[in-house]
Enzyme design. Sequence first.
Site, PDB file in Angstrom:
ATOM      1  N   SER A 151       0.827  -1.200   0.000  1.00  0.00           N
ATOM      2  CA  SER A 151       0.000   0.000   0.000  1.00  0.00           C
ATOM      3  C   SER A 151       0.867   1.260   0.000  1.00  0.00           C
ATOM      4  O   SER A 151       1.637   1.468  -0.928  1.00  0.00           O
ATOM      5  CB  SER A 151      -0.968  -0.028   1.176  1.00  0.00           C
ATOM      6  OG  SER A 151      -2.051   0.851   0.961  1.00  0.00           O
ATOM      7  N   ASP A 176      -0.820  -4.607  -3.602  1.00  0.00           N
ATOM      8  CA  ASP A 176      -2.190  -4.111  -3.473  1.00  0.00           C
ATOM      9  C   ASP A 176      -2.299  -2.598  -3.367  1.00  0.00           C
ATOM     10  O   ASP A 176      -2.966  -2.067  -2.480  1.00  0.00           O
ATOM     11  CB  ASP A 176      -2.891  -4.769  -2.285  1.00  0.00           C
ATOM     12  CG  ASP A 176      -4.399  -4.912  -2.552  1.00  0.00           C
ATOM     13  OD1 ASP A 176      -4.753  -5.255  -3.692  1.00  0.00           O
ATOM     14  OD2 ASP A 176      -5.204  -4.684  -1.641  1.00  0.00           O
ATOM     15  N   HIS A 364      -7.086  -6.416   2.223  1.00  0.00           N
ATOM     16  CA  HIS A 364      -6.043  -5.510   1.753  1.00  0.00           C
ATOM     17  C   HIS A 364      -4.676  -5.856   2.346  1.00  0.00           C
ATOM     18  O   HIS A 364      -3.657  -5.743   1.670  1.00  0.00           O
ATOM     19  CB  HIS A 364      -6.435  -4.078   2.119  1.00  0.00           C
ATOM     20  CG  HIS A 364      -5.413  -3.059   1.758  1.00  0.00           C
ATOM     21  ND1 HIS A 364      -4.922  -2.913   0.479  1.00  0.00           N
ATOM     22  CD2 HIS A 364      -4.782  -2.117   2.507  1.00  0.00           C
ATOM     23  CE1 HIS A 364      -4.039  -1.925   0.457  1.00  0.00           C
ATOM     24  NE2 HIS A 364      -3.931  -1.427   1.675  1.00  0.00           N
TER      25      HIS A 364
END
Length: 401
Positions: A151, A176, A364
């Site tokens: 991220s 991601d 996530h």
Amino acid sequence: MRKHIMKNVLPPMPMGPPGAHGRTRPRGRGGMVGGRRDYTPVSWKQYWDKSESVTLENGDVFQVYKRGEAGPLLLLLHGGGYSALTWSLFAESVSEMVECQVMAFDQRGHGDTKTSDDTDLSADTLAKDVGLVIEATYGLQQPPCVLIGHSMGGAIAVNAAYLEHVAGLAGLVVIDVVEGTAMDALSSMQGFLRGRPQNFNSLQNAIEWSVRSGQTRNVEAAKVSMPGQIKNSETGCCGTHDVESSIDSLNRNQEPSSEGAVRADVIPEETAENDGNSSSESSPPQPNSPTENALPVKKYTWRINLAETEKFWPGWFQGLSSKFLSSSPAKMLLLAGIDRLDTDLTVGQMQGKFQMQVLPQCGHAVQEDTPDRVAEVLATFLLRHRLTTPKADFNRSFPAC
């Protein structure tokens, strides 16, 4: 719609009750104690060989965790609000599959790292930190490096590679995060942050929240990762300090008080059905885990106030796709869903500019939810590009796109 866009930006959207999508090799560390789920935190020592405080020339001190001593360096960058300990289970798994040395550090403003300006979370500053920490840790002895970021950490890894802050960069892996989806989600971030609890009664309470909210679907990951994300409101120290001090107390044969009592901050479980991380039998304490009642019941709050970093959010993700595609080392994009690709990445993937792997049925925090599967994919990537050699019992994973 809000859930859809928020899955690709930190911190993660709640994903509902955790299912059986954790480790592919259950290790029995998420069992039941006294008829309720065990949320007792565990020490970083269960997964890492050592932890060091690395001091830069300007006096900034970064907390570093290491595992392994041979092979390429896998430098792991956590997402916003997390800490280096989010990589604990992954580090253990990947080092068992291929020859490598793994290093993760708490980024500026996170975990146990302390800098002269913890509020400067600009992409440029964080990217420079990456190069400086590697240089201060290894000097002229730096091995070939593969940057792996999740991220916000993925965005920082891309910037560090694009700006050439890392010498001997051999690989770049982004987990991601995609520019378009991340930018779309920024308008909803403040509302999401306001919806999180601001305080926790104890470390166990914080770990329980992270699992029940869906921040992570893996109890084992939460038990080592969550203490690094919060701080003791009384001492100002990261929760990891309380974990270690409790273990030290037990090692000095200090008996915990009120043994067997049910803590007010732990919610009893009615059933363990459909829980892949639980067991119907009581689980004994792990060697590097304090017994539940030895832990202090103190109020904790978040280590970093992410809401106050809003001005930096666009800079993390703007131009991310073009920077990723133009970076020279071998590249991989690891996603929790195919819908995250934007136009530039779709074209680049069709042209073979990077490998892509999709891991469905996880949230996530991919490296926490399915650490073994992520490790298999990354180990295969390293072997494909001849960056390392396999351990004797490792079989390559399915090929990436």
